[in-house]
Enzyme design. Sequence first.
Site, PDB file in Angstrom:
ATOM      1  N   ASP A 209       0.624  -1.003   0.012  1.00 25.49           N
ATOM      2  CA  ASP A 209       0.179  -0.082   0.201  1.00 25.49           C
ATOM      3  C   ASP A 209       0.826   1.280   0.045  1.00 25.49           C
ATOM      4  O   ASP A 209       2.152   1.210   0.184  1.00 25.49           O
ATOM      5  CB  ASP A 209      -0.921  -0.131   1.373  1.00 25.49           C
ATOM      6  N   SER A 210       0.283   2.387  -0.130  1.00 21.01           N
ATOM      7  CA  SER A 210       1.084   3.621   0.032  1.00 21.01           C
ATOM      8  C   SER A 210       1.268   3.875   1.283  1.00 21.01           C
ATOM      9  O   SER A 210       2.449   4.625   1.648  1.00 21.01           O
ATOM     10  CB  SER A 210       0.255   4.743  -0.715  1.00 21.01           C
TER      11      SER A 210
ATOM     12  N   CYS B  65      -4.491  -1.360  -2.142  1.00 18.79           N
ATOM     13  CA  CYS B  65      -4.443   0.252  -2.194  1.00 18.79           C
ATOM     14  C   CYS B  65      -5.572   0.284  -3.279  1.00 18.79           C
ATOM     15  O   CYS B  65      -5.415  -0.173  -4.266  1.00 18.79           O
ATOM     16  CB  CYS B  65      -3.249   0.807  -2.535  1.00 18.79           C
TER      17      CYS B  65
ATOM     18  N   GLU C 254      -2.931   8.922   8.551  1.00 18.43           N
ATOM     19  CA  GLU C 254      -1.257   8.597   8.629  1.00 18.43           C
ATOM     20  C   GLU C 254      -0.767   9.443   9.701  1.00 18.43           C
ATOM     21  O   GLU C 254       0.221   9.147  10.458  1.00 18.43           O
ATOM     22  CB  GLU C 254      -0.782   9.107   7.216  1.00 18.43           C
TER      23      GLU C 254
ATOM     24  N   CYS D  94     -11.148   3.071   0.316  1.00 20.16           N
ATOM     25  CA  CYS D  94      -9.568   3.268   0.384  1.00 20.16           C
ATOM     26  C   CYS D  94      -9.325   2.566   1.361  1.00 20.16           C
ATOM     27  O   CYS D  94     -10.090   2.316   2.659  1.00 20.16           O
ATOM     28  CB  CYS D  94      -9.379   4.845   0.605  1.00 20.16           C
TER      29      CYS D  94
ATOM     30  N   HIS E 237      -7.317   2.727   4.062  1.00 21.86           N
ATOM     31  CA  HIS E 237      -6.865   3.737   5.124  1.00 21.86           C
ATOM     32  C   HIS E 237      -8.488   3.920   5.922  1.00 21.86           C
ATOM     33  O   HIS E 237      -8.369   3.974   7.432  1.00 21.86           O
ATOM     34  CB  HIS E 237      -6.589   5.018   4.901  1.00 21.86           C
TER      35      HIS E 237
END
Length: 271
Positions: free
Chosen positions: A11-12, A74, A153, A185, A187
């Site tokens: 993932d990012s 992602c 994040e 997403c 996240h």
Amino acid sequence: MDRNAPIGVFDSGVGGLTVAREIMRQMPEERLVYFGDTARLPYGSKSQETVIHFSRQILRFLESRGVKAIVIACNTASAYALETVEKEVDIPVIGVVNAGARTAVNATRNGKIGVIGTEGTISSGIYTEVMRKMKPDIEVTGKSCPLLVPLVEEGLLHDSVTDEIASRYLSVLKGRYIDTLVLGCTHYPLLRSTLGRLMGSEVTLVNPAYETAIELKQLLKERQMDCIPQDAAGEKYQFYVSDLAEKFTAFATSILPNEVKETKKINIEEY
């Protein structure tokens, strides 16, 4: 192919840990190598060309770790790069979009589905495209929420700022009378309680991470690539990032208690 080789997940940043967590829960015997591209996040505001380039580098890195299958954990990379990169490697590669789309189509009662995601995922129209193939008359409303990934994040999961911003984004969807919301997403499941509270109990939240782990499990079984339980040598779970390893470890520990012993920083540009 060694059936006991690890599964690669990338993932990012930390979002893909929600997918890794589901894989660990549903396939406790499997080993796993995780890569978070923390130096180059977020992916959602990058061009398709850039995301494909990043994804190719990460696939090469994961292949160098001897993985038997790769999960693009992602949504942006699944939307922009999966179709291109899956043809370039000899091992199975799956994304997170199909599983989430299928669940949403099965869950909706009124045929009105909302999708929240990054600018890249929403502008690609991938969820609408996949869902309409499954059910042509479905009504899909996408809303990009570019500030949510940076907030996650930063660890601001239960913060008034996050509440305020999420509320602004979701107001558009509330006006469309959706009964199902795809957390498009990886996240966003970390904000599930906030998003659920803001949308109300009558809206079903779909977390593609859970469904993706089921899809992976079935794929490995069908291809006889699922692991044969044995005493594993070495670390069962390995974590790598392109920057800020200590910050990643601290955050990852809150999502996966006792599983993240250390995070190694690598130079992804070398791949």
